[in-house]
Design a protein around this motif. Structure first.
Motif, PDB file in Angstrom:
ATOM      1  N   ASN A 108     -26.700 -34.720  -5.881  1.00 27.44           N
ATOM      2  CA  ASN A 108     -25.337 -34.986  -6.306  1.00 27.44           C
ATOM      3  C   ASN A 108     -24.902 -36.363  -5.836  1.00 27.44           C
ATOM      4  N   ALA A 142     -22.010 -38.080  -4.514  1.00 27.72           N
ATOM      5  CA  ALA A 142     -20.794 -37.583  -3.873  1.00 27.72           C
ATOM      6  C   ALA A 142     -19.566 -38.369  -4.325  1.00 27.72           C
ATOM      7  N   ALA A 143     -18.415 -37.726  -4.212  1.00 25.06           N
ATOM      8  CA  ALA A 143     -17.166 -38.387  -4.594  1.00 25.06           C
ATOM      9  C   ALA A 143     -16.964 -39.678  -3.810  1.00 25.06           C
ATOM     10  N   SER A 180     -21.715 -32.823 -13.372  1.00 28.19           N
ATOM     11  CA  SER A 180     -22.006 -31.996 -12.205  1.00 28.19           C
ATOM     12  C   SER A 180     -21.544 -30.562 -12.382  1.00 28.19           C
ATOM     13  N   ASP A 209     -18.720 -29.610 -11.520  1.00 31.38           N
ATOM     14  CA  ASP A 209     -17.793 -29.389 -10.404  1.00 31.38           C
ATOM     15  C   ASP A 209     -16.463 -30.056 -10.737  1.00 31.38           C
ATOM     16  N   GLN A 244     -14.645 -31.775  -7.763  1.00 29.94           N
ATOM     17  CA  GLN A 244     -15.141 -33.108  -7.425  1.00 29.94           C
ATOM     18  C   GLN A 244     -14.704 -34.129  -8.464  1.00 29.94           C
ATOM     19  N   GLU A 292     -11.127 -35.046  -8.034  1.00 27.95           N
ATOM     20  CA  GLU A 292     -10.949 -35.926  -6.872  1.00 27.95           C
ATOM     21  C   GLU A 292     -11.303 -37.362  -7.213  1.00 27.95           C
ATOM     22  N   ILE A 293     -12.372 -37.557  -7.960  1.00 27.84           N
ATOM     23  CA  ILE A 293     -12.782 -38.915  -8.339  1.00 27.84           C
ATOM     24  C   ILE A 293     -11.727 -39.566  -9.227  1.00 27.84           C
TER      25      ILE A 293
END
Length: 303
Positions: free
Chosen positions: A145, A147-148, A167, A169, A172, A175-176
């Motif tokens: 993954n 990550a953010a 992903s 998700d 996530q 958040e991005i």
């Protein structure tokens, strides 16, 4: 193209092959022109849907050249990722020389670098090549993954302008979007089944497998959502739902390549080690496509 804001629908193009697994350039050009006429916002050849894993580097370049020459007014974003930074850099340089307007870079797979290695990988390419670049996060294929925090750090680079998010998700992804709102950076859906939810939390479009087959409906759905008409967007999302599911019953791009053949846009041939879609899945796919063929075509909402 360096100031391009990625939004709307970008079909992740299949690479059509002849029966002996050679690239069918006539069909490739016809597919690119058909998609441009349908109103898509750009084209993405030689990604995983285009069977990049079994194309030689010379074939990559030939596909990019053919697609860029075939279209008149849409950007071409070339898949040029690798798990070898030097290889990705070389292929990216060749893609730009071949006419690509931007790059789609899958995160390094198999060797599973640490997040610091991912940052170094993407920055090395972005420092060397002055064109828009999209980070592609698809852990189901790469085993890793992005990550953010990594995406947010990369978003500071002026040439890294978007994330293709596959992903699954949504937390996530949200958040991005939240943490990059003040920057010249956008998030694109890389998962057709989640495009509408991603648009609802701030994504600006999709790099789409589905759009190879249903570019008008895909553009109408994304356009409606971006215009705030979520009732219409939801209706189109659900209308496309059966096809979206049918396109992922086996490894992508097996089903979409078969669907393209059913629609008359190719032979259905995929390169080994991929195999043709199983017969029972093909029968279901034919029914799903027939249902869509019998339904009213939507008018497109501009994205």
């Amino acid at each position: 193209m360096t100031d391009h804001q990625f939004e709307g629908v970008y079909p992740a193009m299949t690479t059509p092959f002849t029966e002996d697994e050679r690239i069918d350039f006539d069909q490739l050009r016809a597919n690119a022109q058909r998609l441009e006429r349908a109103g898509v916002d750009g084209l993405v050849p030689v990604g995983s849907t285009g069977e990049s894993a079994t194309l030689t580097h010379d074939e990559h370049v030939e596909v990019i050249e053919a697609v860029t020459a075939a279209v008149e007014d849409v950007p071409v974003i070339a898949g040029t990722g690798s798990n070898n930074t030097r290889e990705a850099l070389s292929l990216s340089e060749r893609a730009v020389e071949a006419g690509a307007d931007g790059l789609l870079l899958i995160s390094p797979y198999y060797n599973k670098p640490e997040q610091s290695g991912l940052i170094d990988h993407y920055r090395t390419i972005a420092d060397a090549i002055d064109c828009p670049q999209i980070v592609y996060n698809v852990p189901s294929r790469t085993g890793q993954n992005v990550a953010a925090d990594t995406v947010v750090e990369l978003s500071d680079h002026p040439n890294i302008v978007a994330l293709k998010a596959a992903s699954g998700d949504l937390g996530q992804i949200s958040e991005i979007v939240e943490r990059t709102r003040e920057q010249e950076f956008v998030v694109l859906s890389g998962d057709d089944g989640l495009t509408l939810p991603m648009l609802s939390i701030g994504a600006t479009g999709a790099i789409s497998v589905l759009a190879n087959l249903e570019p008008e409906r895909s553009c109408a759905m994304v356009g409606a959502a971006r215009a705030g008409d979520f009732d219409r967007a939801r209706a189109l999302h659900h209308e496309l739902g059966p096809l979206t599911r049918a396109l992922f019953v086996e490894t992508n791009p097996i089903p979409v390549t078969e669907a393209m053949a059913i629609r008359g846009h190719g032979t259905g041939v995929v390169r080994s080690p991929l195999t043709r879609l199983s017969e029972h899945h093909r029968e279901h796919l034919e029914r799903v496509l027939a249902d869509l063929d019998g339904a009213e075509r939507p008018s497109t909402v501009s994205t």
